[in-house]
Design a protein around this motif. Sequence first.
Motif: not given
Length: 349
Positions: A17-26
């Motif tokens: 979940v954190l990795e998915s959010a990280q990838a979508e953050l920008l």
Amino acid sequence: MRTFNFSAGPAGLPLSVLESAQAELLDWQGLGTSVMEISHRDPRVIAVFESAQRQIRELLAVPDDYAVIFAQGGASAMFDLIPQNLSPASVHVLNTGAWSEKAIKGAQRHAAVTVTGAAPYVDVPALSPVSGVDYLHYCHNETIHGVRVADIGTHQVPVVCDASSSIFSEAIDWSRHDLVYAGAQKNLGPSGVCLVIAKRSLLNADAALAPVFNFAKLDAEGSMVNTPPVFAVYLIEKVLAWITQRGGVSAMKAAAQRRSTSLYAAIDQSDFYSNPVAPAARSWMNVPFLLANPDLDAEFVRQSEAQGLMFLKGHRSVGGMRASLYNALPDAAVPALIQFMQHFEATRA
């Protein structure tokens, strides 16, 4: 390097979940911006909220006549907001620990309150069928004292449940529950949101509350009476999908039982560690334990953190240690903790 997070809350989130959010953050959905930076009225944001509400209904088998609300203020706000929304004259509280005590104080500001149970919190007190009040309140899992209510029983009044530290770790019997609430920051997502699932017939749209705190109005507006905590719900939606992918609530329950059973066994087999809670009332989520020599507490915490076993220090009101075993905790965490505990005992006992 990711450590093993035993924090009681805010708690760890699934790595994926954190990795998915990280990838979508920008760049979320090709917009060149994050989900935090656009209007909550955007159809794509509304779709996230609707998806989260739909998954909650599916995972917990929520009946159609119950509202699913994302409220602000956390579970602590609910100690006052629930009596303000339900407008009771009288409330009965099953007292099993520190969070029950807070619920009692909140209800007392708005209604006459009767109580079953008192300290020391090492078991669930016997509760006779409740009648003659406007609702019964209980905390399903006390995070500080490590007490779990296995069966609330059947009562002649509506039942309100604080499920903050156990939500999505086991099924909910909706025939026995009329309102369930849970701060998100333990099993569901980051802080800033409180999930409220309530029978609509209980909610009073005319309650003397600001609309942002009125459950009936929040339900009618899709939890968007004002600007909601969009990023928190965005993460919750991802956590819900993660739970589904791993087999749903039944799989979370099996994992919780497996983790807690192995940790309690290690404690019970030791003369160096102890847990004061009656076995039938022991929490699956929060395992407090004491060292035979409390002078070693600080050294235990220091050495455990050096091994990547984080946030094991117990709550200041009870001392000792506490291992919180929420859904996102990796399978390897409890075996690593037990191995460390055995090594510490062997070198310090």
